[in-house]
Design a protein around this motif. Structure first.
Motif, PDB file in Angstrom:
ATOM      1  N   UNK A  30      15.073   8.600 -29.747  1.00  0.00           N
ATOM      2  CA  UNK A  30      14.035   9.600 -29.962  1.00  0.00           C
ATOM      3  C   UNK A  30      12.736   8.958 -30.447  1.00  0.00           C
ATOM      4  N   UNK A  31      11.670   9.747 -30.412  1.00  0.00           N
ATOM      5  CA  UNK A  31      10.388   9.311 -30.969  1.00  0.00           C
ATOM      6  C   UNK A  31      10.405   9.653 -32.455  1.00  0.00           C
ATOM      7  N   UNK A  32      10.280   8.673 -33.335  1.00  0.00           N
ATOM      8  CA  UNK A  32      10.315   8.951 -34.772  1.00  0.00           C
ATOM      9  C   UNK A  32       9.145   9.839 -35.218  1.00  0.00           C
ATOM     10  N   UNK A  33       9.465  10.822 -36.042  1.00  0.00           N
ATOM     11  CA  UNK A  33       8.419  11.680 -36.600  1.00  0.00           C
ATOM     12  C   UNK A  33       7.486  10.878 -37.504  1.00  0.00           C
ATOM     13  N   UNK A  34       7.913   9.702 -37.953  1.00  0.00           N
ATOM     14  CA  UNK A  34       7.112   8.850 -38.819  1.00  0.00           C
ATOM     15  C   UNK A  34       5.807   8.379 -38.209  1.00  0.00           C
ATOM     16  N   UNK A  35       5.661   8.495 -36.894  1.00  0.00           N
ATOM     17  CA  UNK A  35       4.375   8.166 -36.280  1.00  0.00           C
ATOM     18  C   UNK A  35       3.260   9.006 -36.908  1.00  0.00           C
ATOM     19  N   UNK A  36       3.591  10.205 -37.368  1.00  0.00           N
ATOM     20  CA  UNK A  36       2.596  11.095 -37.959  1.00  0.00           C
ATOM     21  C   UNK A  36       2.027  10.547 -39.260  1.00  0.00           C
ATOM     22  N   UNK A  37       2.658   9.532 -39.827  1.00  0.00           N
ATOM     23  CA  UNK A  37       2.194   8.940 -41.085  1.00  0.00           C
ATOM     24  C   UNK A  37       1.290   7.732 -40.870  1.00  0.00           C
ATOM     25  N   UNK A  38       0.807   7.559 -39.652  1.00  0.00           N
ATOM     26  CA  UNK A  38      -0.126   6.474 -39.342  1.00  0.00           C
ATOM     27  C   UNK A  38      -1.502   7.125 -39.175  1.00  0.00           C
ATOM     28  N   UNK A  39      -2.257   7.230 -40.243  1.00  0.00           N
ATOM     29  CA  UNK A  39      -3.438   8.107 -40.264  1.00  0.00           C
ATOM     30  C   UNK A  39      -4.565   7.731 -39.305  1.00  0.00           C
ATOM     31  N   UNK A  40      -4.690   6.479 -38.929  1.00  0.00           N
ATOM     32  CA  UNK A  40      -5.811   6.061 -38.080  1.00  0.00           C
ATOM     33  C   UNK A  40      -5.416   5.878 -36.618  1.00  0.00           C
ATOM     34  N   UNK A  41      -4.203   6.292 -36.281  1.00  0.00           N
ATOM     35  CA  UNK A  41      -3.705   6.092 -34.925  1.00  0.00           C
ATOM     36  C   UNK A  41      -4.550   6.873 -33.928  1.00  0.00           C
ATOM     37  N   UNK A  42      -5.079   6.157 -32.933  1.00  0.00           N
ATOM     38  CA  UNK A  42      -5.910   6.770 -31.898  1.00  0.00           C
ATOM     39  C   UNK A  42      -5.213   6.818 -30.549  1.00  0.00           C
ATOM     40  N   UNK A  43      -4.295   5.876 -30.304  1.00  0.00           N
ATOM     41  CA  UNK A  43      -3.596   5.814 -29.024  1.00  0.00           C
ATOM     42  C   UNK A  43      -2.112   5.600 -29.288  1.00  0.00           C
TER      43      UNK A  43
END
Length: 116
Positions: A30-43
């Motif tokens: 699965x795609x980890x929900x933790x990606x949401x905790x990378x505040x400057x993610x643009x891509x």
């Protein structure tokens, strides 16, 4: 690339990244929900893998996001309406088994939305 395995749940420790491109590998799980905790993610690109499960609604918290490419995986279920908050993002979902009815928030708010 020829990456195999799953995406680590510890992605949320990558707080200064602006781009994550894991496309065209053999990643599963699965795609980890933790990606949401990378505040400057643009891509965030994870297209053309073997990812499964539902699309995490937490991805809608990535307000800096300009590209969310989840195309050509094995995602199922409905498209989270939370993704409608990504008003500056191109969201690519084609080639999955998600419901083909997009939430109104996506259709009206998101500048680039691809489902088919």
């Amino acid at each position: 690339n020829n990456l195999h395995g799953t995406i680590s749940n510890k992605v949320d420790s990558l707080t200064v990244l602006k781009t994550i491109n894991l496309s065209s590998n053999k990643l599963a799980g699965t795609v980890p929900a933790g990606f949401a905790n990378i505040p400057y993610l643009q891509v965030l690109k994870v297209s053309n893998n073997e990812l499964t499960g539902i699309i995490p609604q937490q991805l809608g918290e990535l307000y800096q996001l300009e590209v969310l490419d989840l195309a050509n995986n094995f995602f199922i279920g409905s498209i989270p309406s939370d993704l409608g908050a990504l008003v500056n993002a191109a969201i690519l979902l084609q080639g999955n088994d998600v419901e083909k009815v997009a939430p109104l928030s996506l259709c009206s708010n998101v500048r680039g939305f691809g489902l088919l």
